[in-house]
Design an enzyme around this catalytic site. Structure first.
Site, PDB file in Angstrom:
ATOM      1  N   MET A  31       0.794  -1.124  -0.074  1.00 48.71           N
ATOM      2  CA  MET A  31       0.042   0.176   0.060  1.00 48.71           C
ATOM      3  C   MET A  31       1.054   1.355  -0.105  1.00 48.71           C
ATOM      4  SD  MET A  31      -3.460  -0.760   1.991  1.00 48.71           S
ATOM      5  CE  MET A  31      -2.873  -0.282   3.475  1.00 48.71           C
ATOM      6  N   GLY A  32       2.083   1.325  -0.340  1.00 51.21           N
ATOM      7  CA  GLY A  32       2.922   2.285  -0.532  1.00 51.21           C
ATOM      8  C   GLY A  32       3.485   2.815   0.864  1.00 51.21           C
ATOM      9  N   LEU A  34       6.782   3.201   1.346  1.00 47.22           N
ATOM     10  CA  LEU A  34       7.481   1.956   1.848  1.00 47.22           C
ATOM     11  C   LEU A  34       8.473   2.025   2.811  1.00 47.22           C
ATOM     12  CD1 LEU A  34       7.838   0.734  -1.889  1.00 47.22           C
ATOM     13  CD2 LEU A  34       6.101   0.180  -0.327  1.00 47.22           C
ATOM     14  N   HIS A  35       9.010   1.100   3.367  1.00 42.83           N
ATOM     15  CA  HIS A  35      10.182   1.053   4.342  1.00 42.83           C
ATOM     16  C   HIS A  35      11.054  -0.056   4.230  1.00 42.83           C
ATOM     17  CE1 HIS A  35       7.518  -1.861   6.649  1.00 42.83           C
ATOM     18  NE2 HIS A  35       6.567  -0.759   6.390  1.00 42.83           N
ATOM     19  N   GLY A  37      11.023  -2.683   5.797  1.00 43.28           N
ATOM     20  CA  GLY A  37      10.193  -3.959   5.822  1.00 43.28           C
ATOM     21  C   GLY A  37       9.777  -4.497   4.173  1.00 43.28           C
ATOM     22  N   HIS A  38       9.185  -3.479   3.676  1.00 44.35           N
ATOM     23  CA  HIS A  38       8.941  -3.545   2.087  1.00 44.35           C
ATOM     24  C   HIS A  38      10.106  -3.886   1.472  1.00 44.35           C
ATOM     25  CE1 HIS A  38       5.501  -0.973   3.520  1.00 44.35           C
ATOM     26  NE2 HIS A  38       4.963  -1.823   3.130  1.00 44.35           N
ATOM     27  N   GLY A 147       4.733  -9.945   3.913  1.00 42.91           N
ATOM     28  CA  GLY A 147       5.376 -10.045   5.342  1.00 42.91           C
ATOM     29  C   GLY A 147       4.783 -10.792   6.300  1.00 42.91           C
ATOM     30  N   LYS A 149       4.677  -9.879   9.266  1.00 45.69           N
ATOM     31  CA  LYS A 149       4.000  -9.024  10.494  1.00 45.69           C
ATOM     32  C   LYS A 149       2.521  -9.055  10.231  1.00 45.69           C
ATOM     33  CE  LYS A 149       3.898  -4.533  10.080  1.00 45.69           C
ATOM     34  NZ  LYS A 149       2.349  -4.218  10.029  1.00 45.69           N
ATOM     35  N   LYS A 184       8.426  -2.597  12.027  1.00 49.72           N
ATOM     36  CA  LYS A 184       8.306  -1.535  10.999  1.00 49.72           C
ATOM     37  C   LYS A 184       6.962  -1.436  10.161  1.00 49.72           C
ATOM     38  CE  LYS A 184      13.093  -1.017   9.871  1.00 49.72           C
ATOM     39  NZ  LYS A 184      13.485   0.775   9.952  1.00 49.72           N
TER      40      LYS A 184
END
Length: 280
Positions: A31-32, A34-35, A37-38, A147, A149, A184
């Site tokens: 969903m954008g 991004l960090h 994790g992505h 992920g 998470k 994250k």
């Protein structure tokens, strides 16, 4: 610079060209905003596929009434920089009007969507399953990356793929955490400095639960009771749920010795955060 396309036809043109060249295709649905994790998902996909598509779409159908669809953070320019650095070949960044045209069709998975997050977000997973199915049909990837998470989401997508015979391998990737243990999340940006400190109660209580299991405790009720008590020490925290369930069926576990998911959703102020650990 990495191409950012807005239409389904453009994505399909890229994928058809890659397929003609005999290349494999990976998909990372996001969903954008991004960090790291992505980024870890994209890098894993790049290692395992010739070409990687990142979908960057804040999907309205997975947000319930009074949730944060309008305020969900967006930054396509920063996302493009991260995607290019990670090695992706294409970003699909459609408008909702490109993805939904007076649609009468949804995709739903029963039973495992009614527990955990599904109890308080009853329409969420219908939105997830519908948009993920659409992305699968648009990109037709060999592998798709999610992920851990979002452990329930991962479980639901795997079940949907199995039940509907999608010829796609679903790859679950480890949780990426901040140095102090906080998982994250794009929603971490909602937290004030005080709330950011308070949010550490999630990873701290998970660490407690894992240590109890490693020390020989197998009673799931005792473990979740201890985890809840630890979270409740934090005044800014309000528990949505803390549960230990079977890692595949998501049914409540009595014995926490193995093949389990310990999952939680906790409000820190107005921000709902999720976290978990698995023992498989």
């Amino acid at each position: 610079m990495i191409p950012v396309v807005k239409t389904i036809d453009e994505v399909r043109q890229y994928v058809k060209l890659w397929r003609k060249e005999g290349k494999t295709v990976g998909l990372v649905p996001t969903m954008g905003y991004l960090h790291e994790g992505h980024k870890s998902l994209i890098e894993r996909a790049v290692k395992e596929n010739d070409c990687v598509v990142v979908s960057d779409f804040v999907n309205p159908t997975q947000f319930g009434p009074n949730e944060d669809f309008e305020t969900y953070p967006r930054d396509i320019q920063a996302d493009a920089v991260l995607c290019e650095a990670a090695g992706a070949k294409l970003i699909f960044n459609p408008e909702p009007s490109e993805m939904y045209h007076d649609a009468l069709t949804t995709v739903s998975v029963d039973k495992i969507t009614k527990v955990l997050c599904g109890k308080t977000r009853p329409t969420h997973f219908n939105g997830v399953c519908t948009v993920v199915s659409k992305l699968f049909n648009i990109v037709m990837p060999d592998k798709a990356y999610f992920g851990q998470k979002d452990a329930q989401q991962l479980c639901v997508v795997k079940k949907m793929v199995k039940d509907l015979n999608f010829d796609i391998e679903i790859v679950g990737c480890p949780i990426i955490r901040e140095a102090d243990g906080l998982a994250k999340s794009s929603r971490n940006t909602y937290l004030s400095a005080e709330e950011r400190k308070a949010a550490l109660c999630l990873s701290r209580s998970l660490k407690l639960g894992r240590s109890m299991i490693e020390s020989g405790e197998t009673n799931a009720a005792k473990i979740t009771q201890a985890m809840k008590a630890d979270i409740n020490k934090e005044p800014l925290a309000r528990i949505d749920y803390v549960e230990i369930v079977n890692i595949e069926t998501l049914e409540p576990a009595v014995d926490a010795s193995g093949h389990i998911l310990a999952a939680m959703a906790v409000y820190i102020g107005k921000t709902r955060l999720i976290d978990n650990f698995m023992i498989d």
